[in-house]
Design a protein around this motif. Sequence first.
Motif, PDB file in Angstrom:
ATOM      1  N   ASP A 218       9.636 116.343  13.815  1.00  0.00           N
ATOM      2  CA  ASP A 218       9.060 115.575  15.028  1.00  0.00           C
ATOM      3  C   ASP A 218       7.718 115.194  15.381  1.00  0.00           C
ATOM      4  OD1 ASP A 218       9.591 114.385  17.451  1.00  0.00           O
ATOM      5  OD2 ASP A 218      10.360 116.151  18.500  1.00  0.00           O
ATOM      6  N   ASP A 219       7.587 114.078  15.861  1.00  0.00           N
ATOM      7  CA  ASP A 219       5.999 113.576  16.282  1.00  0.00           C
ATOM      8  C   ASP A 219       5.330 113.491  14.945  1.00  0.00           C
ATOM      9  OD1 ASP A 219       6.896 113.773  18.816  1.00  0.00           O
ATOM     10  OD2 ASP A 219       6.094 115.711  19.152  1.00  0.00           O
TER      11      ASP A 219
ATOM     12  N   LYS B  23      10.345 112.106  12.104  1.00  0.00           N
ATOM     13  CA  LYS B  23      10.347 111.053  13.173  1.00  0.00           C
ATOM     14  C   LYS B  23       8.923 110.797  13.525  1.00  0.00           C
ATOM     15  CE  LYS B  23      13.263 112.174  16.587  1.00  0.00           C
ATOM     16  NZ  LYS B  23      13.781 112.436  18.022  1.00  0.00           N
TER      17      LYS B  23
ATOM     18  N   GLU C  56      10.392 106.872  16.891  1.00  0.00           N
ATOM     19  CA  GLU C  56      10.626 107.100  18.416  1.00  0.00           C
ATOM     20  C   GLU C  56       9.693 106.418  19.396  1.00  0.00           C
ATOM     21  OE1 GLU C  56       9.719 111.242  19.393  1.00  0.00           O
ATOM     22  OE2 GLU C  56       7.384 110.849  19.404  1.00  0.00           O
TER      23      GLU C  56
HETATM   24 MG    MG Z   1       9.563 113.429  19.224  1.00  0.00          MG
END
Ligand code: MG
Length: 282
Positions: free
Chosen positions: A182-183, A203, A239
């Motif tokens: 993530d991120d 992501k 995202e």
């Molecule tokens: Mg995220």
Amino acid sequence: RAKAQGKGRYKVFDPAMYQEAIQLLEIENDLRRAIEREELIIYYQPIIDLHTGRVAGFEALLRWQHPVRGLMLPTEFIPIAEETGLINDIDIWVLQSACNQLRIWQDHPAISENLTLSVNLSARLFTQVNLITQIDKIINKTKINPSNLELEITESVIMENTNLVRAIIEEIKQRNIKLVMDDFGTGYSSLSYIHSLPLDSLKIDKSFITRMQFSQDNMGLVPTIISIAKSMGMTVIAEGVEAKEQVEKLRSLNCDFAQGYLFSQPLAQPLVIDFIASMPQW
Ligand code: MG
Ligand code: C2E
Ligand code: MG
Ligand code: MG
């Protein structure tokens, strides 16, 4: 602290700091009871498959319906939960509840059995040896297909305790659960280090996607991240997509999935089925 302000100046009482400390303590105390009082709620944000233009799945995002403060966002209480260790119980509660929900959705005639569910795990939980036992329990109880479950971890997880983290990652992969970084781009991990781990998806953090919107020709690092990640066999999710032009650019770069306010805000659970039924094909 008082001394650091200089000789002869003693700061004995700072009302603002005191108020803030009291508030944090109150939130911490309330948070301890939030699960049993059934105040935690999960919102679900759709993730769009850019190849088909359809909903591929949802990310579970935690909210707290506080009796006095109203609906609280994760940024207002996750840091406190992490500091106090409450995050472990909270994340397991989210995983359990979201998997129950996935089971219900999958039994619904209008919903594809391939629908995925992404759950965020804090770095702290990820270094708990019993995480795998808890995951097994939840999968056995809810009877979801593990390959529909995606666990989102952050770069701080893999920078931490390498051996334990590698072992846990292996266990997760043996169960066919998907792992998402993530991120991506906000931490310090390199793409080559990520390549040494069995991650399924990456992501890209919304800060990179936001910048794309403002620079017509310069898409920053996004094209590079996408092409390297894909050459490593990972799927890529963007995202924070808020504009149509971003979708077009991401498609032209062969980005696989996108998530953002353009498609939908995170939705309360009762709105999810209607959303799927009424969403235009993107
Ligand atoms: Mg995220
Ligand atoms: P995240 O996992 O990166 O989740 C994406 C965040 O971006 C969500 O914020 C989402 O509402 C927001 N977002 C989605 N689309 C857009 C957009 O187009 N523009 C903008 N500006 N924002 C968008 P949210 O729900 O406030 O969650 C914040 C963070 O809190 C999450 O970031 C995640 O790190 C953490 N979090 C949320 N739920 C959980 C949980 O159950 N457990 C743990 N450990 N962390 C969680
Ligand atoms: Mg996430
Ligand atoms: Mg984020």
